[in-house]
Design a protein around this motif. Structure first.
Motif, PDB file in Angstrom:
ATOM      1  N   MET A   1      46.622  26.422   8.532  1.00 26.49           N
ATOM      2  CA  MET A   1      47.498  27.321   7.762  1.00 26.49           C
ATOM      3  C   MET A   1      48.962  26.962   8.018  1.00 26.49           C
ATOM      4  O   MET A   1      49.330  26.623   9.136  1.00 26.49           O
ATOM      5  N   ASP A  16      42.901  34.578   7.862  1.00 27.94           N
ATOM      6  CA  ASP A  16      43.248  33.306   7.227  1.00 27.94           C
ATOM      7  C   ASP A  16      43.111  33.345   5.710  1.00 27.94           C
ATOM      8  O   ASP A  16      43.891  32.707   4.993  1.00 27.94           O
ATOM      9  N   CYS A  17      42.141  34.078   5.212  1.00 22.12           N
ATOM     10  CA  CYS A  17      41.939  34.169   3.765  1.00 22.12           C
ATOM     11  C   CYS A  17      43.150  34.824   3.088  1.00 22.12           C
ATOM     12  O   CYS A  17      43.642  34.338   2.065  1.00 22.12           O
ATOM     13  N   LYS A  20      46.184  32.549   3.192  1.00 23.98           N
ATOM     14  CA  LYS A  20      46.088  31.488   2.189  1.00 23.98           C
ATOM     15  C   LYS A  20      46.531  31.995   0.825  1.00 23.98           C
ATOM     16  O   LYS A  20      47.246  31.300   0.088  1.00 23.98           O
ATOM     17  N   LYS A  21      46.140  33.210   0.478  1.00 24.54           N
ATOM     18  CA  LYS A  21      46.551  33.804  -0.801  1.00 24.54           C
ATOM     19  C   LYS A  21      48.076  33.942  -0.868  1.00 24.54           C
ATOM     20  O   LYS A  21      48.690  33.651  -1.902  1.00 24.54           O
ATOM     21  N   TYR A  23      50.294  32.234   0.856  1.00 26.56           N
ATOM     22  CA  TYR A  23      50.872  30.894   0.826  1.00 26.56           C
ATOM     23  C   TYR A  23      50.857  30.316  -0.595  1.00 26.56           C
ATOM     24  O   TYR A  23      51.842  29.729  -1.062  1.00 26.56           O
ATOM     25  N   GLN A  24      49.748  30.521  -1.301  1.00 31.55           N
ATOM     26  CA  GLN A  24      49.614  29.981  -2.653  1.00 31.55           C
ATOM     27  C   GLN A  24      50.530  30.692  -3.649  1.00 31.55           C
ATOM     28  O   GLN A  24      50.956  30.105  -4.649  1.00 31.55           O
TER      29      GLN A  24
END
Length: 230
Positions: A1, A16-17, A20-21, A23-24
């Protein structure tokens, strides 16, 4: 990450999920010293999170074109949580150093908060922490405390938050003019200039080309406390 996400305080407890969202959906922006991130009364579409650098949140003073600096913030901080009320931002934000901002769309974060209790709790905690800091600043800048001791505490705190060790002591790691220090303390430049000389003459600090060096942090803090005991 990506470490840009991991180092943000309000994201520190997210899985982490979710990271990630975020970050995107976000992007990273670079800024230079003295750049304005946002201005008072702007309608902001993004939540700004400081990844690198030092910024100041301040209230412009239209009567003399000056400002009242309310907060000096470093990496990991959310800079505009007050926009969650959908009102224009009441403060302006400028960079005191070069830096980077993680920019997250407000609409995205609002949707994410609807089903993420951990994120909601983190943002509420940030708001409470900022409020406590404001109350503490009011106490340490009370008219009952002499200006030299207000100055001593502010320099001690800045060195604590943004200091780096040198042979002379702890250097506040960004340029800080007498004028800007006066805007932080809400006092006249001439008054702050005189009080800086008092601290220099007491061998508590040095000043070299807008860089303040705290020669002994414990002695500087004791200087502030001594007056409050009287």
């Amino acid at each position: 990450m990506n470490t840009n996400i991991n180092n943000i305080k309000i994201f520190s407890n997210l899985d982490d999920c979710t990271l990630k969202k975020i970050y995107q959906a976000s992007d990273l922006k670079k800024f230079k010293k003295n750049d304005l991130l946002f201005a008072e009364k702007e309608k902001l579409k993004y939540i700004y999170l400081l990844v690198e650098g030092v910024v100041a949140l301040y209230k412009p003073n239209k009567t003399d074109n000056g400002k009242k600096v309310l907060f000096i913030l470093g990496p990991g901080e959310i800079l505009n949580e007050l926009i969650f009320d959908n009102e224009p931002t009441p403060l302006s934000c400028e960079f005191l150093t070069n830096g980077k901002i993680l920019r997250v769309p407000k609409t995205f974060l609002n949707e994410l908060m609807k089903n993420n209790f951990t994120l909601c709790t983190s943002i509420i905690t940030s708001l409470i922490s900022r409020q406590k800091r404001m109350i503490h600043q009011m106490k340490t800048s009370s008219p009952s405390i002499t200006v030299d001791r207000q100055l001593a505490f502010k320099l001690w705190k800045l060195a604590k938050d943004f200091g780096k060790s040198t042979n002379e002591g702890t250097e506040i790691n960004f340029d800080l003019s007498i004028t800007y220090l006066a805007e932080i303390l809400g006092n006249k430049r001439e008054t702050i200039s005189r009080q800086v000389k008092v601290l220099v003459n007491n061998s508590l600090i040095n000043l070299h080309k807008k860089r303040f060096i705290i020669k002994d942090s414990e002695k500087l803090l004791e200087y502030f406390k001594t007056e409050n005991k009287n």
